[in-house]
Design an enzyme around this catalytic site. Structure first.
Site, PDB file in Angstrom:
ATOM      1  CG  ASN A 142      -0.186  -0.117   2.505  1.00 20.15           C
ATOM      2  OD1 ASN A 142       0.552   0.795   2.854  1.00 20.15           O
ATOM      3  ND2 ASN A 142      -0.330  -1.236   3.199  1.00 20.15           N
ATOM      4  CG  PHE A 152      -3.017   5.284  13.520  1.00 19.63           C
ATOM      5  CD1 PHE A 152      -2.194   5.145  14.618  1.00 19.63           C
ATOM      6  CD2 PHE A 152      -3.012   6.500  12.841  1.00 19.63           C
ATOM      7  CE1 PHE A 152      -1.383   6.188  15.050  1.00 19.63           C
ATOM      8  CE2 PHE A 152      -2.213   7.555  13.258  1.00 19.63           C
ATOM      9  CZ  PHE A 152      -1.397   7.402  14.363  1.00 19.63           C
ATOM     10  CE  LYS A 156     -10.956  -0.799  11.123  1.00 23.91           C
ATOM     11  NZ  LYS A 156     -10.383  -0.039  10.026  1.00 23.91           N
ATOM     12  CE  LYS A 201      -8.855  -4.389  14.449  1.00 23.39           C
ATOM     13  NZ  LYS A 201      -7.818  -4.295  13.422  1.00 23.39           N
TER      14      LYS A 201
END
Ligand code: PMT
Length: 400
Positions: free
Chosen positions: A208, A322, A336, A340
């Site tokens: 990426n 992030f 998230k 997480k």
């Protein structure tokens, strides 16, 4: 970065004096007010006019100069500096200060100042290794003077070895460290940065656009603020930040292993890396050949989710993730944060051309565990890192 700070730059006589010009430029660019004091021998190498033009301030050279004393005397110079930097510092100036001598403007200023003093020695390798020089440095370090180790390489005197002036950028970064608050003292910050590469064959990979700039800024500034920093990085074109422990990886699985192996040492983990969610199921042993088919099908399989695993096995660590999102920024980032098990997530709007991947600025919103959030304006990645670390320092020490 250095707005409101005053730096007194002492330049002594060595061939590396020309590099002090670049150092001055870096201080001025960062917003510092800089006053330069040159010794007589420094003026043999570079003219005061160069420093005067770039600093916008008169250069001071003489101890007994009525005009200069009236304007800003040596005691006043010594008093007003937030940091005194001597670069290059010869064995002579270090010997003089170690002996308590004050026979010119620079040595007098150094003896008079109560500000932190940072010596950047540069000299012939044999002089540097001479026990007399080493004893002087040790003595000054014992009194709280800071030193930066010289670089190793080909020296102007023809010898090879330790004695070169480090690059101006390195001296600049070390100066920032000396001028920064030490609110991350005692912390070990584990940062991930950059992209991962998932190999298809010996010459191709999936990856990426992450440049590593965001993660490297966090690593650099955390170290400036007193933390021990471990930087686990995918492939980038960036220089290793001064003083951080660097672990280079390529694939998501390598990043996972490197992070998990160091988790126990960390007190804070910040995951700024752009990790590939999938990798090719099979890496071809040889370069994949162009065939007759119009299409080539790739089968991908899931990579480990490092952040989710960290969320499951963290103990006392503060865990910061992030979220790079192009739609529903806050909703996706909060999901998230919760799934997480994070303490804080940096929601990154990567749909903007001035934020996210491979640019120098970023636009983020910080989401906290208690449901609160705050939006930061578009800022340089350094400033985002600074503000993020401010919040992390507060979360680590709420009463400070
Ligand atoms: O490197 P730059 O060019 O400066 O760009 C900065 C950045 C855009 C890469 C950075 O600001 C950023 O947003 N990083 C996170 C990118 C990302 O992968 O976001 P995500 O939403 O896909 O992943 C969420 C979090 O899980 C991230 O902390 C990521 O590191 C982590 N993750 C993701 C997948 C995976 N398999 N393992 C992970 O640990």
């Amino acid at each position: 970065m250095l707005k409101g700070k005053t730096i007194l730059l002492g330049v002594t006589g060595g061939i590396a004096a020309y590099k002090a010009v670049e150092l001055l430029r870096l201080y001025v660019k960062a917003g510092a007010e800089v006053f330069v004091v040159m010794t007589k021998s420094a003026r043999e190498f570079v003219t005061p006019l160069t420093f005067q033009t770039l600093s916008g301030n008169p250069v001071h050279t003489e101890l007994f100069n009525l005009y200069q004393e009236q304007e800003i005397g040596h005691i006043s110079l010594a008093d007003r500096a937030d940091l005194v930097v001597v670069a290059p510092a010869t064995a002579n100036i270090i010997g003089k200060v170690a002996g308590g001598l004050a026979d010119d403007l620079l040595s007098t200023t150094l003896l008079a100042t109560k500000s932190p003093v940072f010596f950047v020695p540069a000299m012939n390798v044999n002089m540097y290794e001479n026990p007399l020089y080493q004893a002087n440095q040790k003595k000054l370090e014992g009194f709280g003077y800071y030193f930066l180790e010289p670089a190793t390489g080909y020296l102007a005197c023809g010898w090879e070895g330790k004695g070169k002036l480090p690059e101006p950028q390195t001296i600049f970064e070390e100066s920032l460290r000396l001028l920064s608050p030490r609110d991350l003292n005692g912390e070990t910050v584990l940062v991930t940065a950059g992209p991962t590469r998932e190999e298809l064959d010996p010459v191709r990979y999936l990856s990426n656009y992450s440049s590593g700039k965001m993660g490297y800024a966090i690593a650099r500034i955390a170290r400036q603020r007193g933390a021990r920093v471990i930087l686990v990085s995918g492939p980038t074109a960036l220089a290793v930040p001064c003083g951080v422990e660097m672990v280079q990886v390529a694939s998501a699985r390598q990043m996972r292993d490197a992070v998990m192996a160091r988790l126990a040492e960390a007190t804070v983990v910040i995951k700024a890396a752009a990790v590939a969610d999938y990798r090719p199921t099979k890496r071809a042993e040889h370069k994949i050949k162009k065939g007759q088919e119009a299409e080539l099908e790739l089968i991908l399989e899931k990579n480990p989710d490092i952040l989710a695993e960290l969320g499951q096995c963290k103990t006392t660590q503060l865990l910061v993730g992030f979220a790079a999102e192009t739609t529903e920024l806050v909703e996706n980032a909060r999901k998230k944060l919760e799934t997480k098990n994070l303490d804080l997530i940096v929601a990154n709007d990567v749909s903007r051309s001035d934020a996210g991947f491979d640019v120098d600025t970023n636009a983020v919103r910080l989401l906290y565990r208690d449901g609160s959030s705050e939006e930061l304006p578009l800022l340089s990645k350094d400033e985002v890192a600074r503000q993020l670390l401010d919040r992390i320092a507060k979360l680590r020490h709420p009463s400070a």
